[in-house]
Design an enzyme around this catalytic site. Structure first.
Site, PDB file in Angstrom:
ATOM      1  CG  ASN A   1      87.671  76.149  24.686  1.00 41.36           C
ATOM      2  OD1 ASN A   1      87.809  77.123  23.970  1.00 41.36           O
ATOM      3  ND2 ASN A   1      86.614  75.346  24.625  1.00 41.36           N
TER       4      ASN A   1
ATOM      5  CG  HIS B   1      77.118  78.292  27.050  1.00 41.94           C
ATOM      6  ND1 HIS B   1      76.617  77.061  27.403  1.00 41.94           N
ATOM      7  CD2 HIS B   1      78.060  78.051  26.111  1.00 41.94           C
ATOM      8  CE1 HIS B   1      77.256  76.116  26.724  1.00 41.94           C
ATOM      9  NE2 HIS B   1      78.136  76.691  25.937  1.00 41.94           N
TER      10      HIS B   1
ATOM     11  CD  GLU C   1      79.156  83.136  28.192  1.00 42.14           C
ATOM     12  OE1 GLU C   1      80.275  83.238  27.665  1.00 42.14           O
ATOM     13  OE2 GLU C   1      78.190  82.600  27.627  1.00 42.14           O
TER      14      GLU C   1
ATOM     15  CB  SER D   1      82.199  80.961  24.984  1.00 47.28           C
ATOM     16  OG  SER D   1      80.918  81.160  24.443  1.00 47.28           O
TER      17      SER D   1
ATOM     18  CG  ASP E   1      79.187  80.235  32.207  1.00 49.49           C
ATOM     19  OD1 ASP E   1      80.276  79.782  32.596  1.00 49.49           O
ATOM     20  OD2 ASP E   1      78.569  79.777  31.224  1.00 49.49           O
TER      21      ASP E   1
ATOM     22  CG  HIS F   1      85.427  80.438  27.917  1.00 49.81           C
ATOM     23  ND1 HIS F   1      86.167  79.573  27.137  1.00 49.81           N
ATOM     24  CD2 HIS F   1      84.133  80.100  27.720  1.00 49.81           C
ATOM     25  CE1 HIS F   1      85.356  78.766  26.486  1.00 49.81           C
ATOM     26  NE2 HIS F   1      84.101  79.060  26.827  1.00 49.81           N
TER      27      HIS F   1
ATOM     28  CE  LYS G   1      84.483  75.760  28.379  1.00 45.98           C
ATOM     29  NZ  LYS G   1      83.815  74.815  27.514  1.00 45.98           N
TER      30      LYS G   1
HETATM   31  C1  LIG Z   1      80.449  79.973  28.518  1.00 45.17           C
HETATM   32  C2  LIG Z   1      80.315  78.502  28.639  1.00 45.17           C
HETATM   33  N1  LIG Z   1      79.613  78.004  29.665  1.00 45.17           N
HETATM   34  C3  LIG Z   1      79.453  76.689  29.825  1.00 45.17           C
HETATM   35  C4  LIG Z   1      80.001  75.794  28.939  1.00 45.17           C
HETATM   36  C5  LIG Z   1      79.793  74.340  29.134  1.00 45.17           C
HETATM   37  O1  LIG Z   1      80.896  73.789  29.790  1.00 45.17           O
HETATM   38  P1  LIG Z   1      81.275  72.272  29.559  1.00 45.17           P
HETATM   39  O2  LIG Z   1      82.061  72.228  28.300  1.00 45.17           O
HETATM   40  O3  LIG Z   1      82.041  71.898  30.772  1.00 45.17           O
HETATM   41  O4  LIG Z   1      79.993  71.517  29.436  1.00 45.17           O
HETATM   42  C6  LIG Z   1      80.762  76.249  27.874  1.00 45.17           C
HETATM   43  C7  LIG Z   1      81.373  75.289  26.932  1.00 45.17           C
HETATM   44  O5  LIG Z   1      81.280  75.357  25.782  1.00 45.17           O
HETATM   45  C8  LIG Z   1      80.918  77.640  27.708  1.00 45.17           C
HETATM   46  O6  LIG Z   1      81.598  78.134  26.680  1.00 45.17           O
END
Ligand SMILES: Cc1ncc(COP(=O)(O)O)c(C=O)c1O
Length: 377
Positions: free
Chosen positions: A43, A129, A169, A173, A198, A201, A225
């Site tokens: 990422n 997520h 989101e 992701s 969220d 990404h 990311k």
């Molecule tokens: C949409 C989404 N939110 C949150 C996270 C978590 O973030 P982090 O990798 O900083 O724990 C991810 C990571 O995979 C993600 O894809």
């Protein structure tokens, strides 16, 4: 006598194995080095994780503020490096206040668990997520799911549960598609419902004007990311952040993000601002990949972001094709259920600004060959 937990986990592992779902770790150098593998799986969309200027920034941050924060933010772990990063994030997104976490998982989890109770309903896109789902579940709030990115389905739930919260989101992701933030915001405002996004990404790679305090009540950004480093932040009104700082167990009972990392994340944001050509190159590469893949007959989703999924279907076949691509010199993500819905296992190809046109061309050619051999093209 075997311990009951040991017996149970052995059974569960056997079951996962029979479904092709056992996950295991490999050293990244085994995946990416040695045989000159080109990486289309991570990422680090703008190539910042290996940027020498940021390696220097990390060192400088450590010299100025220390390598570790030494305590929870509420004891003595909150430094000027943390404060400066929070201020910058507020400036960029337009939110009033900010708090930092060591990971996005922790930020999402803390946000949901701390803010909501069994009195609340949280409306969530079907594909949000795991950290959000787990957080809502541990809050005791009712969880209502709407069809992925479907504004009608979301609206029906907001009408049914006014005065609630809706979470999505910005860029999904595993699919790379973008939520209709503006439309969701309009509906939420009409029914006094908070919109929580969220932005893991999207932050750093999708125009800030599409996801900021004008539309979004609470925004989570992550640094692992597009910023190429580590950590995360919740951005919201002062009122919400004050409450979270005073009540979030993840925040209160955990060592703060290292100040060197906070300094690094701030340096990464500044670097992106001073080098807009990275984002331009990323978008050129995404366009180039999509054109080549489409010409080769590979079925792509509508994603125009760096995340380009190629749906295979079965877990086993997805793993097999990813392994063959690795033998061809390309690392791509192999994503299986339960990370994605059953029957939609996929290759998660991520494009970054450092890929060359030659590397993208070679990947598409090899991918087309493997899909053809598997009877999928
Ligand atoms: C949409 C989404 N939110 C949150 C996270 C978590 O973030 P982090 O990798 O900083 O724990 C991810 C990571 O995979 C993600 O894809």
């Amino acid at each position: 006598m075997s311990h009951p937990v040991s017996t149970r986990i052995a059974q569960q592992m056997a079951e996962l194995n029979s479904q092709g779902l056992v996950r295991s770790r490999r050293l990244s150098c085994e995946i990416h080095d040695g045989v000159g593998i080109v990486d289309f799986s991570h990422n680090d969309y703008l190539g910042l994780a290996s940027e020498p200027l940021l390696a220097q920034a990390l060192y400088q941050g450590a010299q100025l503020h220390g390598v570790g924060s030494k305590a929870s933010p509420l004891v003595s772990g909150y430094s000027k490096a943390h404060q400066a990063l929070e201020q910058k994030l507020c400036e960029v997104t337009g939110h009033q206040a900010c708090m930092l976490f060591c990971s996005g998982f922790s930020a999402n989890n803390a946000l949901m668990k701390t803010l909501f109770t069994h009195h609340d309903t949280v409306i969530a896109d079907k594909l949000v997520h795991a950290s959000i789902i787990d957080g809502v579940q541990s809050s005791g709030a009712k969880l209502a799911r709407f069809v992925h990115n479907d504004i009608d389905s979301a609206t029906r739930l907001v009408i049914k549960h006014p005065n609630s919260a809706l979470v999505t989101e910005s860029v999904f992701s595993m699919d790379g598609d973008c939520a209709p933030i503006k439309q969701l915001s309009d509906v939420c405002q009409q029914y006094n419902t908070w919109l929580i996004v969220d932005d893991a990404h999207g932050f750093g790679v999708v125009n800030h004007t599409l996801c900021n305090a004008s539309f979004v009540d609470i925004q989570v950004v992550t640094f692992g990311k597009a910023l190429g480093c580590q950590g995360a932040a919740i951005l919201a009104s002062q009122h919400v952040i004050d409450y979270l700082v005073a009540n979030s167990r993840h925040y209160i009972y955990s060592t703060a993000l290292s100040p060197a990392n906070a300094y690094l994340a701030l340096s990464a944001i500044n670097l992106l601002e001073s080098e807009p050509q990275r984002l331009e190159q990323l978008n050129n590469n995404i366009y180039f990949f999509r054109q080549l893949a489409t010409n080769a007959g590979i079925a792509l989703s509508e994603s125009i972001t760096a995340i380009q999924p190629v749906i295979i279907g079965s877990n086993q076949q997805t793993m097999a094709i990813a392994t063959l691509l690795a033998q061809d010199g390309f690392s791509v993500g192999a994503i299986r259920s339960p990370t994605v819905p059953k029957g939609s296992a996929r290759l998660r190809i991520t494009i970054n600004s450092n890929h060359t046109q030659q590397q993208i061309t070679d990947l598409v050619n090899k991918l087309a060959t493997q899909l053809h051999s598997a009877g999928l093209l």
